[in-house]
Every structure is written in structure tokens, then in C-alpha cells.
Write a protein that holds these residues in place. Sequence first.
Motif, PDB file in Angstrom:
ATOM      1  N   THR A 162       0.837  -1.205   0.000  1.00  0.00           N
ATOM      2  CA  THR A 162       0.000   0.000   0.000  1.00  0.00           C
ATOM      3  C   THR A 162       0.870   1.253   0.000  1.00  0.00           C
ATOM      4  OG1 THR A 162      -1.589  -1.254   1.327  1.00  0.00           O
ATOM      5  CG2 THR A 162      -1.978   1.104   1.108  1.00  0.00           C
ATOM      6  N   ASP A 163       1.940   1.229   0.778  1.00  0.00           N
ATOM      7  CA  ASP A 163       2.883   2.353   0.779  1.00  0.00           C
ATOM      8  C   ASP A 163       3.411   2.605  -0.636  1.00  0.00           C
ATOM      9  OD1 ASP A 163       2.665   2.614   3.525  1.00  0.00           O
ATOM     10  OD2 ASP A 163       4.444   1.398   3.948  1.00  0.00           O
ATOM     11  N   ILE A 164       3.790   1.527  -1.296  1.00  0.00           N
ATOM     12  CA  ILE A 164       4.375   1.656  -2.638  1.00  0.00           C
ATOM     13  C   ILE A 164       3.340   2.204  -3.618  1.00  0.00           C
ATOM     14  CG2 ILE A 164       5.362   0.354  -4.571  1.00  0.00           C
ATOM     15  CD1 ILE A 164       6.504  -1.601  -2.429  1.00  0.00           C
ATOM     16  N   LEU A 165       2.088   1.713  -3.518  1.00  0.00           N
ATOM     17  CA  LEU A 165       1.035   2.176  -4.423  1.00  0.00           C
ATOM     18  C   LEU A 165       0.800   3.672  -4.283  1.00  0.00           C
ATOM     19  CD1 LEU A 165      -1.325   1.754  -6.398  1.00  0.00           C
ATOM     20  CD2 LEU A 165      -2.763   1.194  -4.412  1.00  0.00           C
ATOM     21  N   PHE A 166       0.615   4.138  -3.044  1.00  0.00           N
ATOM     22  CA  PHE A 166       0.353   5.559  -2.846  1.00  0.00           C
ATOM     23  C   PHE A 166       1.591   6.417  -3.170  1.00  0.00           C
ATOM     24  CE2 PHE A 166      -3.326   4.103  -0.317  1.00  0.00           C
ATOM     25  CZ  PHE A 166      -4.295   4.944  -0.846  1.00  0.00           C
ATOM     26  N   SER A 167       2.767   5.858  -2.948  1.00  0.00           N
ATOM     27  CA  SER A 167       3.997   6.593  -3.295  1.00  0.00           C
ATOM     28  C   SER A 167       4.088   6.800  -4.804  1.00  0.00           C
ATOM     29  CB  SER A 167       5.228   5.824  -2.796  1.00  0.00           C
ATOM     30  OG  SER A 167       5.225   5.709  -1.401  1.00  0.00           O
ATOM     31  N   LEU A 168       3.803   5.735  -5.549  1.00  0.00           N
ATOM     32  CA  LEU A 168       3.833   5.839  -7.009  1.00  0.00           C
ATOM     33  C   LEU A 168       2.782   6.823  -7.501  1.00  0.00           C
ATOM     34  CD1 LEU A 168       5.020   4.785  -9.666  1.00  0.00           C
ATOM     35  CD2 LEU A 168       3.332   2.934  -9.605  1.00  0.00           C
ATOM     36  N   LEU A 169       1.584   6.790  -6.900  1.00  0.00           N
ATOM     37  CA  LEU A 169       0.525   7.727  -7.270  1.00  0.00           C
ATOM     38  C   LEU A 169       0.975   9.165  -7.034  1.00  0.00           C
ATOM     39  CD1 LEU A 169      -2.816   6.135  -6.001  1.00  0.00           C
ATOM     40  CD2 LEU A 169      -2.244   6.750  -8.359  1.00  0.00           C
ATOM     41  N   MET A 170       1.582   9.430  -5.878  1.00  0.00           N
ATOM     42  CA  MET A 170       1.984  10.803  -5.562  1.00  0.00           C
ATOM     43  C   MET A 170       3.042  11.316  -6.534  1.00  0.00           C
ATOM     44  SD  MET A 170       1.972  13.631  -4.104  1.00  0.00           S
ATOM     45  CE  MET A 170       0.726  13.415  -2.855  1.00  0.00           C
ATOM     46  N   VAL A 171       4.028  10.497  -6.864  1.00  0.00           N
ATOM     47  CA  VAL A 171       5.063  10.923  -7.818  1.00  0.00           C
ATOM     48  C   VAL A 171       4.423  11.264  -9.162  1.00  0.00           C
ATOM     49  CG1 VAL A 171       7.081  10.168  -9.135  1.00  0.00           C
ATOM     50  CG2 VAL A 171       6.940   9.654  -6.699  1.00  0.00           C
ATOM     51  N   MET A 172       3.490  10.430  -9.623  1.00  0.00           N
ATOM     52  CA  MET A 172       2.825  10.682 -10.906  1.00  0.00           C
ATOM     53  C   MET A 172       1.950  11.931 -10.846  1.00  0.00           C
ATOM     54  SD  MET A 172       1.845   6.732 -11.851  1.00  0.00           S
ATOM     55  CE  MET A 172       1.021   7.148 -13.378  1.00  0.00           C
ATOM     56  N   LEU A 173       1.258  12.133  -9.733  1.00  0.00           N
ATOM     57  CA  LEU A 173       0.410  13.322  -9.587  1.00  0.00           C
ATOM     58  C   LEU A 173       1.248  14.595  -9.581  1.00  0.00           C
ATOM     59  CD1 LEU A 173      -2.087  11.993  -6.886  1.00  0.00           C
ATOM     60  CD2 LEU A 173      -2.678  12.636  -9.233  1.00  0.00           C
ATOM     61  N   VAL A 174       2.369  14.560  -8.879  1.00  0.00           N
ATOM     62  CA  VAL A 174       3.248  15.743  -8.832  1.00  0.00           C
ATOM     63  C   VAL A 174       3.816  16.048 -10.215  1.00  0.00           C
ATOM     64  CG1 VAL A 174       5.470  16.580  -7.965  1.00  0.00           C
ATOM     65  CG2 VAL A 174       3.822  15.589  -6.374  1.00  0.00           C
ATOM     66  N   LEU A 175       4.222  15.018 -10.942  1.00  0.00           N
ATOM     67  CA  LEU A 175       4.765  15.252 -12.287  1.00  0.00           C
ATOM     68  C   LEU A 175       3.704  15.829 -13.218  1.00  0.00           C
ATOM     69  CD1 LEU A 175       6.956  12.050 -12.834  1.00  0.00           C
ATOM     70  CD2 LEU A 175       7.749  14.378 -12.407  1.00  0.00           C
ATOM     71  N   GLU A 176       2.484  15.306 -13.148  1.00  0.00           N
ATOM     72  CA  GLU A 176       1.421  15.809 -14.018  1.00  0.00           C
ATOM     73  C   GLU A 176       0.998  17.219 -13.597  1.00  0.00           C
ATOM     74  OE1 GLU A 176      -1.737  16.434 -16.702  1.00  0.00           O
ATOM     75  OE2 GLU A 176       0.174  15.360 -16.751  1.00  0.00           O
ATOM     76  N   GLY A 177       0.833  17.440 -12.296  1.00  0.00           N
ATOM     77  CA  GLY A 177       0.474  18.780 -11.838  1.00  0.00           C
ATOM     78  C   GLY A 177       1.552  19.797 -12.158  1.00  0.00           C
ATOM     79  N   GLY A 178       2.805  19.400 -11.966  1.00  0.00           N
ATOM     80  CA  GLY A 178       3.912  20.303 -12.290  1.00  0.00           C
ATOM     81  C   GLY A 178       3.992  20.605 -13.769  1.00  0.00           C
ATOM     82  N   ARG A 179       3.722  19.599 -14.607  1.00  0.00           N
ATOM     83  CA  ARG A 179       3.739  19.824 -16.062  1.00  0.00           C
ATOM     84  C   ARG A 179       2.725  20.887 -16.453  1.00  0.00           C
ATOM     85  NH1 ARG A 179       0.855  18.655 -20.346  1.00  0.00           N
ATOM     86  NH2 ARG A 179      -0.718  17.564 -19.113  1.00  0.00           N
ATOM     87  N   ARG A 180       1.556  20.845 -15.836  1.00  0.00           N
ATOM     88  CA  ARG A 180       0.510  21.806 -16.175  1.00  0.00           C
ATOM     89  C   ARG A 180       0.872  23.224 -15.754  1.00  0.00           C
ATOM     90  NH1 ARG A 180      -5.464  19.140 -15.201  1.00  0.00           N
ATOM     91  NH2 ARG A 180      -5.021  17.048 -16.029  1.00  0.00           N
ATOM     92  N   VAL A 181       1.503  23.356 -14.611  1.00  0.00           N
ATOM     93  CA  VAL A 181       1.758  24.694 -14.059  1.00  0.00           C
ATOM     94  C   VAL A 181       3.121  25.235 -14.464  1.00  0.00           C
ATOM     95  CG1 VAL A 181       1.828  26.083 -11.950  1.00  0.00           C
ATOM     96  CG2 VAL A 181       0.360  24.081 -12.056  1.00  0.00           C
ATOM     97  N   VAL A 182       4.149  24.451 -14.236  1.00  0.00           N
ATOM     98  CA  VAL A 182       5.523  24.932 -14.433  1.00  0.00           C
ATOM     99  C   VAL A 182       5.982  24.751 -15.872  1.00  0.00           C
ATOM    100  CG1 VAL A 182       7.888  24.795 -13.558  1.00  0.00           C
ATOM    101  CG2 VAL A 182       5.976  24.316 -12.024  1.00  0.00           C
ATOM    102  N   GLY A 183       5.429  23.760 -16.566  1.00  0.00           N
ATOM    103  CA  GLY A 183       5.811  23.544 -17.952  1.00  0.00           C
ATOM    104  C   GLY A 183       6.595  22.260 -18.136  1.00  0.00           C
ATOM    105  N   ASN A 184       6.982  22.003 -19.387  1.00  0.00           N
ATOM    106  CA  ASN A 184       7.623  20.734 -19.733  1.00  0.00           C
ATOM    107  C   ASN A 184       9.071  20.640 -19.279  1.00  0.00           C
ATOM    108  OD1 ASN A 184       5.307  19.759 -21.021  1.00  0.00           O
ATOM    109  ND2 ASN A 184       5.846  20.772 -22.948  1.00  0.00           N
TER     110      ASN A 184
END
Length: 654
Positions: free
Chosen positions: A127-149
Amino acid sequence: MAMKADETVELPEEHQEIMEKYDSESRFRKINVPWILRLVTLIAVGLALFHLITSFTGPLVTLQHRAVHTGVVLVLVFLLYPSWKKAPQDRPSVIDFFLAILSVATISYIFVDYTGIIQRAGLPNNTDILFSLLMVMLVLEGGRRVVGNGLTILCGLFLLYAFLGPELPRVIAHRGYELDDIVTYMFLTTEGIFGTAIGVSATYIFLFVLFGAFLNKTGMGQLFNDTALALAGHTSGGPAKVAVISSGFLGSINGSAVANVVTTGAFTIPLMKRTGYSKDFSGAVEASASVGGQILPPVMGATAFIMAETLGMKYSDIALAAIIPGALYYLGVLTVVHLRAKKLGLSGLSRENLPNMMDVLKERGHLLIPLVILIYMLFGGFTPIYAAAWAIISTVVISMFRKTTRMNFKSIVLALEEGTRSALGVAMACAMVGIIVGVASLTGFGLKMTNAILILGNDTLILTLFFTMIASIILGMGLPSIPTYIITSSMAAPALTHFGIEPFVSHMFVFYFGIFANLTPPVALAAFAGAGIAGGNPNRTGFISLKLAGAGILVPYVFVYGPELLMQNATAFEIIWITFTTTVGVLALGAALEGYFITKVHMLFRILAAACAVTLIIPTMMTDIIGLGLLATFVTIQIILKKRETGPIAPQTT
């Protein structure tokens, strides 16, 4: 006409497009669904109030406090920023709502099983690994939208580097890590996403951005513009000096060079063009002045607080140390601006069309009181968080003094919402930088980069400084000032400690050049934004911006060789002397760069002026004496040439 406190200044449509082109943080959706708008306002105001309240009561447990900040920011990012250009611009999609819900669920996990996470440290379950992977992906996608590529790609490369370590060339190879080790290190510790960067975002940065939003609602921007007009509008090339002064004031508090260029430049750039400055020069003045605000106390775009946290120094020591270099930067810009005006014969604005200083202070001068309170508390030993919170409260109270600045309930709510919106880009950049710094910490990449710089520098300080400068400019390309500082201080600054340079001095050196990436083609976002408003050529504007920032490029070298300029371990005489010689050197540099002093400076004498500047800026007594001698020679030659141009004045007869 005076602007009321609850009014919002709307940029012209073409200027808004320029901001969105060069500042990804401003690409908000224009939501037209009432219940979604109310939801966004509720979440944004709630986050702002959470940070204000915890500034008095104290933050939550470190991991939980940073998780709340990051999770709510992610929710707002997915609701406010479209995933691509053709995505709905007037409302979030079903996928956006799903990602927002995932963000809440992922952060909630830290609260639901906090004790288990602590107890399992180093031994994560599935469960730790699942939520950790989700958070990394969410941060990358959110950052892409705001900060850019750009930063997103960099984060992806660092994650691949952590995973593929043994397969890489020997120079940068490491033992390699499994995916579950990498993602849990990023999510379940305070070394990755929830590291120092997001920690400072969740405390100092958010509150100071919020403070700036409250000042903006009271009309502080108009106060700065009117003050600059009253002080310098009537002088030669007055509008350009107004741009430098007002952008310096706003840039220190604002924290975003591009946003400062567009908002202030919308007023100053057309004035400069009407006065007679070229399109490229007008855009460059605004860009160089806006970027300089990041190195100017008292706030330094909030970077001073991250620097204090990183180095374990008091904020007041950093702010004091940055005063002289910051002032020299602006002196250099003003010198070139003034000499250009003299060379072209440009006049200032008519005094009749300029505001009167006493009237300006009478109308809005009370808005300076919150800044005075902030500085007093910061230098008085209060924590920056506590000082910022009281500065926000005092802004609301003091705005009541006059009707034109008075904040009502609506404007307070708007300031809370706009402050939160303005903080989203920095927060996401800090979360992404946490991934980069986390990988560097996990793999030892920072040490490898330090060794690479030292090898290139051939164990010579001046060469190492040069390559550190180049590395800092590259690392800072396309990034806001705060993540720029975090990355450059982690990756580039350690190379300088090999030569015994104090950590604070090395951090200031890399930070200066990191923010100058905003002026350095091919990714000179501030310069390109200025060119967009002025209608000039982006690359030419960038190179002129570098010319205007010439003093800023030399000053970091000065305080490495002469830390007295930063008031480090120096007597009063040493500080005064190095300030005097560097000031004169900056003036001589302006003459060399612009090719004008009291008359046109021919190429041979421009070389003489440049030699004078360099020798005065090098902090040794011998070079100072040589520099003063060269200065006397240069000034004498210019006076003689000026007299030859004008010729003898015939006696008048009566």
C-alpha cells in the motif's frame, strides 16, 4: 483616477496572452460554472486560512503539514489548469476531478496510517508503494501543467537516472535502485517531495505570496509607480528610470520576474517607447529591472527565507548582506539607462504631467506601514512566518485609513484566493525540485556534479567560478527564482567550498547566475516577455538585457574574492572602501558598455573605461590604485574631448 481596493486591474488581452505564453503559472482556466467557481474559492481561501492560523498556533507534524499543503495545491492545480491546449478551458473535465480526488486520497493516507508509516520506515508495504507511485505521478502531471515541460522532463531524467544507475557511464554511474525504493523515498520521507523545498513553500513562501496579494489589493503597485514617476519621471530618459525603480520595488515582493515584466511593463514600456527608446531597449530595461528584484532585499522574492533555512542563518543577516550587491545591480542598470538617454538626447516627462510626491504619500503613503512592520519584526528576532502573518493583518487594518485603499470583506476574500492561486506555481515547482534533490541525495549525483565542475576548472578558482556560472545559468533556465536557488545551491555551489569559500558566499554566487537565466537567450523568459510587450526582437532584447545587467554579472565575482561586499567578517572601513571602489567601477563599466560618458566614447577609450572598471572591481589595494589612475585618465580625456566639441565660448559684447 484612483483605484479602489476591491477593484482588480485587468491586463489588456494581448498582454495577458504574452504572460500566458512565457509564464505558465498564469494559464488558468476561465471557469464559467458558478458552483465550480465557488468550490475553487472555498478551497483556495481554506488553504490560505489554514496557513494563517498555523502561523500563530504552530504547524502540524512536519510530514503531515507539508502533505496538506501539497495535496490541496494539487487539487487546485487539477481544477484550474487544463491538461493540454485543446482541453476544456471553461470547466474541469471528469479526468481532472478524478485526479483531484486521487490527490486527496493520497494525502489522506499519510494521516490515516501515519503511525504505521513511521514504524515501517525503510520497509514499505504494498500500500505504501502504491500511494507513493501515485503521488510521484500526480506531482509530475500537476507540475507539467503549471511549471511547464522543462522541469517535468528534468524530473523524469533524474528518476530514470536513479533507476538505471549501473547501466550508465562510469563517471555518473551508481549502484541503482528499484522502483519501490525510489518512489517511497520520494513520498514517505522528508528528503523527496516533502523535503526542504516544499517545507519552505508551506511556511514562508505561501505567506509572503499572500502578503503580496493583500498589498496588491490595496493599491501598492500604484504607490510604487507614482513614487517612481515623482522621483525620476522628469529626468533624462525618465520613463526608463521609472521602470527600473518601480520594477525593483515590486520584484522584491512579487517573486515572479515574468509576471512583474508584464504587469509593470504594460505601463512603463509604452512610456519608454514614446520617449524615444527603441523597442528592444525598452523591453530589456523592464526585463533586467524585474529580474533584479529577486536579489533585492527585504524579501528577495522570498528566496532569502529558503536560504536562511538551508544555511541555518538568520534572515536579517542575509538581507543585510544582500543590500550592497543588490544596490550595485540597480546602479548599473540606471547608469546604462541614463547614459543612453544622454547619448540620444532624450528628455524626461513634463513635471505638469507627473504626480507630486507629497500628494502620493498623502494618498497612499500609509500602505508602507505594513512593510515597515514586516521589516521591524524580521530584524527584531521574530520568525518570518509570524512576521508575515502580522504584516497581512496589519495591511487589512491600515488599508482602512483611506477610502481609496480600504479593503472590505469581498476584497479580503479575493486577496486570499488570488494569493493562493499565485502560490500554486511555486509550490508545484518546489515539489518537483524535491524529486530532483531527493534523487541527488539518494544517488550522490550532487557530489558527481561537483567533481565534474572541479575537473573542468582545473583546480583553479577563476575557472571553477566560470564553469559554476555556466552551470547555474543552465540549471536556472525556465525556472522561477526559488526552485532555481534550490537546484543551483544543491548542484553547483558545493564546488566552490573546495576553495574554502564560505557557504553563504557560494550560495549567493550561484543564485545570482541562476536568476540571470531569465535574461540569457535561448531561454530568456523575462526578456522575451518584455520583447512581446514592446514589439521587439526577443533575442536582441535578451542580449541588451544582459548588457544592462553587466554589473550584476561582475558583482558576484567581486564578493567571492572580496566578501567584504557582503559585509562578511569585515571592518566598517573595509566595507566602505570596497563599496566605493565597486561603485565607481560599475559607473565606469556603464560608460564602457554604452559608449558614452559626458560625450561619445570612442572604442579605444571604451577599452580604457572597461580596464578601469575591472581593476576597480577586483578587490585588492593595488588594482584599486591602478583603477583610480585609469579613471582619472579616462575622465580627463573625456573632458578635453567635450571642450573640443563645444569649442571656446566667444565673449559677449554689450
